[in-house]
Design an enzyme around this catalytic site. Structure first.
Site, PDB file in Angstrom:
ATOM      1  CG  ASP A   3      36.221  46.448  43.500  1.00  0.00           C
ATOM      2  OD1 ASP A   3      36.157  47.677  43.658  1.00  0.00           O
ATOM      3  OD2 ASP A   3      37.222  45.876  43.015  1.00  0.00           O
ATOM      4  CB  ILE A   4      37.332  43.194  39.252  1.00  0.00           C
ATOM      5  CG1 ILE A   4      37.768  41.955  38.477  1.00  0.00           C
ATOM      6  CG2 ILE A   4      38.444  44.202  39.349  1.00  0.00           C
ATOM      7  CD1 ILE A   4      38.118  42.243  37.023  1.00  0.00           C
TER       8      ILE A   4
ATOM      9  CG  HIS B 147      33.497  53.870  41.422  1.00  0.00           C
ATOM     10  ND1 HIS B 147      34.256  54.671  40.589  1.00  0.00           N
ATOM     11  CD2 HIS B 147      34.337  53.366  42.348  1.00  0.00           C
ATOM     12  CE1 HIS B 147      35.514  54.635  41.017  1.00  0.00           C
ATOM     13  NE2 HIS B 147      35.601  53.860  42.081  1.00  0.00           N
TER      14      HIS B 147
END
Ligand SMILES: [Zn+2]
Ligand SMILES: [Zn+2]
Length: 181
Positions: free
Chosen positions: A75-76, A144
């Site tokens: 995850d960014i 997701h």
């Protein structure tokens, strides 16, 4: 859906704290999985996760994934020391489009999530949170699975954003149970 135009990037978490301001409901009050499920096109060039899954986003490093129907990446905007996303290559808008037939898909996503944690030397699965944001509280409209660990190290805000079986976040186990019935 032009979600990338609002600058949210690849993390779906950014807009979700808004949801946290709402009162939590019991899991039974979350909207039922709808039967009429347009399983949308397999690939949307406008969808950032479709592009990532198709290796068309050079900025995202895909992690090893033993299931060829899924991809996995960080995850960014991590909310925990380990924060991975497991994403089906096929485009589903969110978990409301899932039916009984998709239980295996969800189970496979969980298996991949555990494998990625193990590869990163985290095996305390009781201290792991795995789940899905519920529409409309997810800015990326491509299914997701969030894999977060250790769960007890989530910040106060992240505890809200990834609150177990709230209006806006449901665990993988809960989703599987709901699809079964
Ligand atoms: Zn997509
Ligand atoms: Zn999400």
């Amino acid at each position: 859906m032009e979600e990338e135009e609002c600058g949210l990037g690849k993390s779906c978490a950014r807009s979700e704290p808004v949801a946290a301001a709402q009162p939590a409901g019991s899991p039974g009050e979350t909207p039922a999985v709808t039967a009429e499920s347009p399983e949308l096109a397999n690939y949307s060039s406008k969808c950032v996760f479709c592009r990532i899954a198709a290796h068309q986003d050079p900025g995202t490093e895909l992690l090893h994934c033993e299931n060829e129907d899924l991809v996995c990446f960080k995850d960014i905007k991590p909310a925990a020391p380990h924060h991975y996303l497991v994403v089906p290559k096929k485009h589903f808008e969110n978990c409301r489009y899932l039916k009984k037939d998709h239980i295996e898909l969800i189970e496979n996503m969980v298996t991949v999530g555990k494998a990625i944690l193990e590869r990163n030397n985290f095996t305390d699965f009781a201290n792991t949170r795995m789940g899905f944001h519920v529409s409309p509280f997810c800015s990326i409209a491509h299914l997701h699975l969030h894999v977060l660990a250790p769960a007890d190290q989530l910040s106060f805000m992240s505890r809200l954003v990834y609150r177990v079986n709230s209006y806006w976040f449901i665990t993988a186990d809960y989703l599987i149970e709901r699809l079964r019935t």
